[in-house]
Design an enzyme around this catalytic site. Structure first.
Site, PDB file in Angstrom:
ATOM      1  N   PHE A 130       0.946  -0.960  -0.209  1.00 46.47           N
ATOM      2  CA  PHE A 130       0.026   0.131  -0.010  1.00 46.47           C
ATOM      3  C   PHE A 130       0.631   1.143  -0.051  1.00 46.47           C
ATOM      4  CE2 PHE A 130      -2.036   3.368   2.547  1.00 46.47           C
ATOM      5  CZ  PHE A 130      -3.297   3.456   1.782  1.00 46.47           C
ATOM      6  N   THR A 133       2.396   7.113   1.433  1.00 49.80           N
ATOM      7  CA  THR A 133       3.146   7.898   2.006  1.00 49.80           C
ATOM      8  C   THR A 133       4.503   8.616   0.894  1.00 49.80           C
ATOM      9  OG1 THR A 133       2.824   7.056   4.145  1.00 49.80           O
ATOM     10  CG2 THR A 133       4.906   8.277   3.990  1.00 49.80           C
ATOM     11  N   GLY A 136       7.135  14.162   1.346  1.00 49.41           N
ATOM     12  CA  GLY A 136       6.724  15.298   1.717  1.00 49.41           C
ATOM     13  C   GLY A 136       5.172  15.176   2.317  1.00 49.41           C
ATOM     14  N   ALA A 137       4.931  14.041   2.123  1.00 48.71           N
ATOM     15  CA  ALA A 137       3.445  13.602   2.536  1.00 48.71           C
ATOM     16  C   ALA A 137       3.310  12.485   3.311  1.00 48.71           C
ATOM     17  CB  ALA A 137       2.300  13.484   1.167  1.00 48.71           C
ATOM     18  N   GLN A 335      14.025  -1.951  32.308  1.00 50.73           N
ATOM     19  CA  GLN A 335      14.703  -1.589  33.517  1.00 50.73           C
ATOM     20  C   GLN A 335      14.687  -2.550  34.761  1.00 50.73           C
ATOM     21  OE1 GLN A 335      16.040   1.366  33.500  1.00 50.73           O
ATOM     22  NE2 GLN A 335      16.532   1.608  35.701  1.00 50.73           N
ATOM     23  N   GLU A 362       1.097   4.637  10.712  1.00 47.86           N
ATOM     24  CA  GLU A 362      -0.353   4.464  10.676  1.00 47.86           C
ATOM     25  C   GLU A 362      -0.995   5.652  11.508  1.00 47.86           C
ATOM     26  OE1 GLU A 362      -1.693   2.615   8.833  1.00 47.86           O
ATOM     27  OE2 GLU A 362      -0.124   0.987   8.467  1.00 47.86           O
ATOM     28  N   THR A 364       0.905   9.252  13.675  1.00 48.85           N
ATOM     29  CA  THR A 364       1.771   9.467  14.667  1.00 48.85           C
ATOM     30  C   THR A 364       0.904   9.839  16.187  1.00 48.85           C
ATOM     31  OG1 THR A 364       1.770  11.739  14.493  1.00 48.85           O
ATOM     32  CG2 THR A 364       3.702  10.660  13.253  1.00 48.85           C
TER      33      THR A 364
END
Length: 388
Positions: A130, A133, A136-137, A335, A362, A364
């Site tokens: 797919f 993206t 710049g997009a 930790q 998917e 941010t």
């Protein structure tokens, strides 16, 4: 009298969950040492033959086409069971998924497109990716710069896509380009039509690729859906998968928390097991609370999809919460393990790198927060409306 709310799984649903869990523990988890060795040597985590063998074994137990319609040979278990199964698969870092599935938007194709792309993908004969993206997009998908220009009975595509999952392995792509003057349109483009891919190294094991389209000619019949309606298709693709991301993260977090509990009971410091120290207990308690909260937010989003309700707001909440939760849990688990957690002898550092991606792809964290806030401010979502 109001009806009672029943959160329990049916007998059949429990059987499916238990079957998946047993398969993962028996067939998939034993491959973890091999996966770590392969990845450290720069090889793929699993070879295609191994993946196919696992999927064939799963198919014999009925685990095939989890969310694929029955008319295409799938089990059509629905969003809730798909999310639960993703949680079980998340218990291992082996990059395995059950076979018999295809991208949801391929079902929008013509009968000929289904014959050439959908059915072979379901059967595992073809691999898709797919591609929306661009450099710049990213989060602003409406800023697509890839262009498609009509030339007789063909469209000529030029542009670049980046961070495309499966882009190096796919033999066809669902690529989104602006088809003037109609707008964003989705094209089904075979690799042998001329597009190229290049792997992008990342800090984790996710292996995305950049795709380059240079005068790639695509026949008119390869338009998926309608001219200018590609953005709606893209949002359908993104929206369906959004609640599945935290689902798999929940399984990972539960597995790691179990590792941390067991380690805390045997690791001694200053004369006693570290499980006896309040600092460790609070990390364990907080992690359990956050995992359970993420689980119910995710299942609620899946429930809305299953009921045919608008699930976009709930899915954004689930994705944001699940991504943050997974990163907090893996940090605590590392930790608790101390120096051992930081080594490559244990898979914790691998999970640490892998789960960091959840807060980026998917949508941010920042985009999810923007979406959630805008929905509330504009009245698209209202407080206190759970179950409506």
């Amino acid at each position: 009298m109001e009806a009672a709310v029943d959160f329990s799984l049916s007998v059949e649903e429990r059987q499916i969950r238990d079957t998946v869990r047993a398969f993962v523990e028996r067939e998939v988890m034993p491959l973890e040492p091999d996966v770590l060795r392969n990845e450290r040597a720069g090889r793929p985590a699993l070879g295609p033959d191994v993946v196919r063998e696992l999927q064939d074994k799963a198919r014999k137990t009925g685990l095939w086409g989890i969310n694929t319609p029955e008319e295409y040979g799938g089990a059509a278990l629905g969003p809730i069971m798909s999310a639960i199964i993703a949680m079980e698969l998340g218990r291992t870092f082996v990059p395995f998924v059950f076979g018999g599935t295809a991208d949801n938007i391929l079902y929008a194709g013509t009968e000929e497109q289904k014959r050439r792309y959908l059915i072979p993908t379901i059967e595992g004969e073809r691999r898709s990716c797919f591609a929306i993206t661009e450099p710049g997009a990213g989060s602003d998908a409406r800023n697509i710069r890839a262009r498609a220009v009509r030339d007789g009975a063909e469209w000529v595509i030029n542009g670049e896509k980046t961070f495309i999952t499966g882009g190096s392995e796919a033999d066809f792509v669902m690529v989104f380009a602006v088809a003037e003057p109609y707008g964003v349109t989705c094209f089904l483009v075979d690799r042998d039509m001329g597009w190229t891919s290049e792997p992008i190294p990342t800090m984790g094991q996710w292996g995305p690729a950049s795709l380059v389209f240079q005068d790639v000619r695509v026949p008119e019949e390869n338009i998926l859906g309608e001219l200018g309606k590609g953005f709606e298709l893209a949002m359908q693709w993104i929206g369906q998968g959004r609640y599945m991301i935290p689902a798999r993260a929940i399984g990972s977090a539960e597995r790691m928390l179990g590792m941390a509990i067991e380690y805390a009971k045997i690791r001694k410091s200053m004369g006693q097991a570290i499980a006896g120290y309040q600092a460790i207990q609070w990390m364990i308690a907080d992690s359990q609370v956050e995992i359970e909260a993420a689980k119910w937010l995710t299942l609620y989003a899946a429930w809305r999809v299953q009921q045919g309700l608008d699930a976009r707001h709930a899915a954004s909440i689930a994705k944001l919460n699940g991504a943050v939760m997974a990163n907090q849990v893996v940090d605590r688990v590392l930790q608790i393990h101390g120096g051992m957690g930081y080594t490559k002898e244990l898979p914790i550092e691998r999970w640490y790198r892998e789960l960091r991606l959840l807060r980026i792809f998917e949508g941010t964290d920042e985009i999810q927060r923007r979406t959630i806030a805008r929905n509330l401010i504009k009245g698209h979502a209202r407080l206190g409306t759970i179950g409506e």
